[in-house]
Design a protein around this motif. Structure first.
Motif, PDB file in Angstrom:
ATOM      1  N   LEU A 141       0.828  -1.204   0.000  1.00 44.35           N
ATOM      2  CA  LEU A 141       0.000   0.000   0.000  1.00 44.35           C
ATOM      3  C   LEU A 141       0.862   1.254   0.000  1.00 44.35           C
ATOM      4  CD1 LEU A 141      -2.687  -1.181   2.564  1.00 44.35           C
ATOM      5  CD2 LEU A 141      -2.993  -0.960   0.096  1.00 44.35           C
ATOM      6  N   CYS A 142       1.949   1.236   0.762  1.00 46.15           N
ATOM      7  CA  CYS A 142       2.861   2.387   0.774  1.00 46.15           C
ATOM      8  C   CYS A 142       3.481   2.606  -0.602  1.00 46.15           C
ATOM      9  CB  CYS A 142       3.964   2.162   1.821  1.00 46.15           C
ATOM     10  SG  CYS A 142       3.402   2.245   3.535  1.00 46.15           S
ATOM     11  N   ARG A 143       3.836   1.523  -1.266  1.00 45.03           N
ATOM     12  CA  ARG A 143       4.475   1.614  -2.574  1.00 45.03           C
ATOM     13  C   ARG A 143       3.493   2.083  -3.652  1.00 45.03           C
ATOM     14  NH1 ARG A 143       6.425  -3.265  -2.627  1.00 45.03           N
ATOM     15  NH2 ARG A 143       4.669  -4.221  -3.676  1.00 45.03           N
ATOM     16  N   GLU A 144       2.234   1.671  -3.538  1.00 45.95           N
ATOM     17  CA  GLU A 144       1.257   1.908  -4.593  1.00 45.95           C
ATOM     18  C   GLU A 144       0.359   3.113  -4.338  1.00 45.95           C
ATOM     19  OE1 GLU A 144      -0.833  -1.787  -4.973  1.00 45.95           O
ATOM     20  OE2 GLU A 144       1.001  -2.943  -5.341  1.00 45.95           O
ATOM     21  N   ALA A 145       0.541   3.806  -3.218  1.00 47.00           N
ATOM     22  CA  ALA A 145      -0.380   4.881  -2.846  1.00 47.00           C
ATOM     23  C   ALA A 145      -0.340   6.062  -3.800  1.00 47.00           C
ATOM     24  CB  ALA A 145      -0.079   5.348  -1.420  1.00 47.00           C
ATOM     25  N   GLY A 146       0.795   6.346  -4.360  1.00 47.54           N
ATOM     26  CA  GLY A 146       0.918   7.511  -5.227  1.00 47.54           C
ATOM     27  C   GLY A 146       1.032   8.793  -4.412  1.00 47.54           C
ATOM     28  N   ALA A 147       0.634   9.920  -5.011  1.00 46.50           N
ATOM     29  CA  ALA A 147       0.810  11.221  -4.362  1.00 46.50           C
ATOM     30  C   ALA A 147      -0.165  11.443  -3.215  1.00 46.50           C
ATOM     31  CB  ALA A 147       0.654  12.338  -5.405  1.00 46.50           C
ATOM     32  N   ASP A 148      -1.366  10.872  -3.299  1.00 44.66           N
ATOM     33  CA  ASP A 148      -2.367  11.024  -2.242  1.00 44.66           C
ATOM     34  C   ASP A 148      -2.078   9.991  -1.159  1.00 44.66           C
ATOM     35  OD1 ASP A 148      -4.535  11.339  -0.609  1.00 44.66           O
ATOM     36  OD2 ASP A 148      -6.000  10.534  -2.044  1.00 44.66           O
ATOM     37  N   ARG A 149      -1.476  10.430  -0.047  1.00 44.68           N
ATOM     38  CA  ARG A 149      -1.041   9.504   0.992  1.00 44.68           C
ATOM     39  C   ARG A 149      -1.720   9.744   2.332  1.00 44.68           C
ATOM     40  NH1 ARG A 149       3.195   6.883  -1.103  1.00 44.68           N
ATOM     41  NH2 ARG A 149       3.910   6.025   0.879  1.00 44.68           N
ATOM     42  N   ALA A 150      -2.641  10.694   2.404  1.00 46.51           N
ATOM     43  CA  ALA A 150      -3.253  11.037   3.686  1.00 46.51           C
ATOM     44  C   ALA A 150      -3.972   9.838   4.299  1.00 46.51           C
ATOM     45  CB  ALA A 150      -4.212  12.206   3.508  1.00 46.51           C
ATOM     46  N   TRP A 151      -4.612   9.017   3.478  1.00 44.96           N
ATOM     47  CA  TRP A 151      -5.397   7.883   3.976  1.00 44.96           C
ATOM     48  C   TRP A 151      -4.527   6.816   4.634  1.00 44.96           C
ATOM     49  CZ3 TRP A 151      -4.390   3.137   1.593  1.00 44.96           C
ATOM     50  CH2 TRP A 151      -3.660   3.201   0.390  1.00 44.96           C
ATOM     51  N   LEU A 152      -3.226   6.789   4.291  1.00 45.60           N
ATOM     52  CA  LEU A 152      -2.353   5.744   4.819  1.00 45.60           C
ATOM     53  C   LEU A 152      -2.182   5.826   6.336  1.00 45.60           C
ATOM     54  CD1 LEU A 152       0.458   5.643   2.115  1.00 45.60           C
ATOM     55  CD2 LEU A 152      -1.033   3.731   2.742  1.00 45.60           C
ATOM     56  N   SER A 153      -2.402   7.000   6.919  1.00 40.44           N
ATOM     57  CA  SER A 153      -2.231   7.122   8.372  1.00 40.44           C
ATOM     58  C   SER A 153      -3.228   6.257   9.134  1.00 40.44           C
ATOM     59  CB  SER A 153      -2.367   8.585   8.806  1.00 40.44           C
ATOM     60  OG  SER A 153      -3.680   9.056   8.564  1.00 40.44           O
ATOM     61  N   LYS A 154      -4.375   5.985   8.522  1.00 40.41           N
ATOM     62  CA  LYS A 154      -5.379   5.139   9.172  1.00 40.41           C
ATOM     63  C   LYS A 154      -5.073   3.655   9.020  1.00 40.41           C
ATOM     64  CE  LYS A 154      -9.467   8.105   8.468  1.00 40.41           C
ATOM     65  NZ  LYS A 154     -10.830   8.099   7.881  1.00 40.41           N
ATOM     66  N   VAL A 155      -4.221   3.301   8.072  1.00 44.32           N
ATOM     67  CA  VAL A 155      -3.945   1.894   7.787  1.00 44.32           C
ATOM     68  C   VAL A 155      -2.774   1.449   8.641  1.00 44.32           C
ATOM     69  CG1 VAL A 155      -3.409   0.199   6.001  1.00 44.32           C
ATOM     70  CG2 VAL A 155      -4.791   2.214   5.432  1.00 44.32           C
ATOM     71  N   ARG A 156      -3.057   0.598   9.619  1.00 38.12           N
ATOM     72  CA  ARG A 156      -2.046   0.221  10.601  1.00 38.12           C
ATOM     73  C   ARG A 156      -1.673  -1.250  10.457  1.00 38.12           C
ATOM     74  NH1 ARG A 156      -0.356   4.925  11.389  1.00 38.12           N
ATOM     75  NH2 ARG A 156       0.931   4.073  13.064  1.00 38.12           N
ATOM     76  N   PRO A 157      -0.369  -1.573  10.560  1.00 36.46           N
ATOM     77  CA  PRO A 157       0.050  -2.975  10.502  1.00 36.46           C
ATOM     78  C   PRO A 157      -0.276  -3.704  11.792  1.00 36.46           C
ATOM     79  CG  PRO A 157       1.941  -1.550  10.876  1.00 36.46           C
ATOM     80  CD  PRO A 157       0.758  -0.647  10.692  1.00 36.46           C
ATOM     81  N   ILE A 158      -0.612  -4.982  11.655  1.00 35.74           N
ATOM     82  CA  ILE A 158      -0.929  -5.807  12.819  1.00 35.74           C
ATOM     83  C   ILE A 158      -0.731  -7.268  12.431  1.00 35.74           C
ATOM     84  CG2 ILE A 158      -3.403  -6.127  12.344  1.00 35.74           C
ATOM     85  CD1 ILE A 158      -3.873  -5.564  15.375  1.00 35.74           C
ATOM     86  N   TRP A 159      -0.492  -8.123  13.413  1.00 30.26           N
ATOM     87  CA  TRP A 159      -0.282  -9.548  13.133  1.00 30.26           C
ATOM     88  C   TRP A 159      -1.513 -10.146  12.481  1.00 30.26           C
ATOM     89  CZ3 TRP A 159       4.447  -8.947  13.596  1.00 30.26           C
ATOM     90  CH2 TRP A 159       5.070  -8.428  14.738  1.00 30.26           C
ATOM     91  N   GLY A 160      -1.315 -11.245  11.750  1.00 27.92           N
ATOM     92  CA  GLY A 160      -2.419 -11.851  11.017  1.00 27.92           C
ATOM     93  C   GLY A 160      -2.853 -10.925   9.889  1.00 27.92           C
ATOM     94  N   HIS A 161      -4.148 -10.903   9.603  1.00 25.69           N
ATOM     95  CA  HIS A 161      -4.712  -9.962   8.636  1.00 25.69           C
ATOM     96  C   HIS A 161      -4.038 -10.041   7.268  1.00 25.69           C
ATOM     97  CE1 HIS A 161      -6.149  -8.555  12.497  1.00 25.69           C
ATOM     98  NE2 HIS A 161      -7.115  -7.917  11.875  1.00 25.69           N
ATOM     99  N   ASN A 162      -3.597 -11.231   6.911  1.00 26.29           N
ATOM    100  CA  ASN A 162      -3.042 -11.471   5.576  1.00 26.29           C
ATOM    101  C   ASN A 162      -4.078 -12.075   4.636  1.00 26.29           C
ATOM    102  OD1 ASN A 162      -2.465 -13.538   7.638  1.00 26.29           O
ATOM    103  ND2 ASN A 162      -1.800 -14.795   5.912  1.00 26.29           N
TER     104      ASN A 162
END
Length: 320
Positions: free
Chosen positions: A221-242
């Motif tokens: 997601l970090c690599r593919e986000a492009g210039a609009d990155r504000a939404w990434l702050s809500k996306v948090r890494p966590i165990w599992g969830h693959n």
């Protein structure tokens, strides 16, 4: 009548209905449902006074109470829950035998609206929806620590098939692991730009407080986000969830007694924090396993009791 007696009677009624509900189902679907029922029964027997025993035995919502998310995401309950229909125009509920397709009406309404946008966003026919909450929320006899107040939902990263899942597939079809074999990035055989568009759309919703994904997915997601990155702050890494991503809605406006999620940290979370998650995950999977200490092993910590939940949750358990 005591809360424990009410809970045990409701659980017994639900388990008694299981053979009828599964009559005519393929053997594989029956074995999956039976395994779930046996795990629930084991956990109930191990700690019959635990909060999970009371809430895990509820088969219907507290419909006489107005809709309320009570407490926090991992320590609370749910009044006036609404069920997401098992089959919708652009969604299907998976593992419906668990009876965890209940949520606060605001979350259910959001999921229905969001699913309707999925074909346009992704080209998929629709969403496969995993666990939301139990009919009265609260701790579960198996599975999640959160999902207790009807504001969390798991969305599979496997698209809904065009032919739609049948009853056997609903209970047994495996989800797709989106992580690469080294768990440092996504598996390009399965991950597509549509996955990024889907998660970005969910995270961009004002009422969504968090999206939880595996660290390997956050790398993509970090690599593919492009210039609009504000939404990434809500996306948090966590165990599992693959296999799925986790949507967490904020407390409904003016909801007394609902504990809000803390604001996300500033920045896109794509730097040292993410690298740390990736390295810890890789070490946990591929590194040397710690040897057990000699001598008696410590007993597992008992699950939380009803006293750990808000007082209103007792009313939720007893309500019609």
């Amino acid at each position: 009548m005591s809360l424990l007696r009410v809970s045990l009677l409701r659980l017994a009624a639900g388990l008694a209905l299981l053979p009828l509900l599964m009559a005519g189902s393929p053997a594989s679907a029956q074995s999956t449902a039976e395994a779930e029922a046996k795990a629930r029964a084991r956990n109930l027997a191990a700690f019959p006074e635990a909060a999970r025993a009371h809430f895990g035995s509820q088969n219907s919502p507290a419909s006489s109470l107005r809709a309320r998310a009570i407490g926090s995401y991992a320590r609370g309950c749910l009044a006036g829950a609404r069920a997401l229909p098992v089959d919708g125009p652009s969604w299907q509920v998976m593992r419906s035998n668990r009876n965890r397709n209940w949520g606060h009406p605001e979350l259910i309404g959001f999921l229905e609206r969001f699913a309707r946008d999925v074909p346009r966003l992704t080209g998929w026919p629709g969403l496969l929806v995993g666990d939301i909450s139990q009919p009265r929320g609260g701790p579960m006899l198996t599975g999640h620590a959160s999902h207790q107040i009807g504001l969390d939902a798991d969305i599979w990263l496997t698209p809904m098939p065009r032919a739609r899942v049948n009853e056997s597939q609903r209970e047994n079809m495996p989800a797709t692991n989106m992580a690469r074999s080294d768990w440092r990035d996504i598996d390009p055989k399965h991950w597509t730009p549509a996955h990024t568009r889907l998660i970005k759309a969910a995270a961009s919703e004002a009422r969504v407080e968090r999206i939880f994904v595996n660290p390997a997915l956050k790398v993509a997601l970090c690599r593919e986000a492009g210039a609009d990155r504000a939404w990434l702050s809500k996306v948090r890494p966590i165990w599992g969830h693959n296999y799925h991503f986790h949507i967490r809605m904020g407390c409904p406006a003016g909801a007394a007694g609902c504990t809000p999620q803390a604001a996300p940290e500033s920045g896109d979370g794509c730097g040292a924090e993410l690298t740390g998650w990736i390295e810890r995950q890789h070490k946990a999977i591929f590194g040397p396993k710690p040897k057990p200490k000699p001598g008696p092993q410590p007993k597992p910590k008992p699950p939380m009791g009803l006293d750990a939940l808000p007082d209103e949750c007792r009313q939720v358990l007893l309500a019609e």
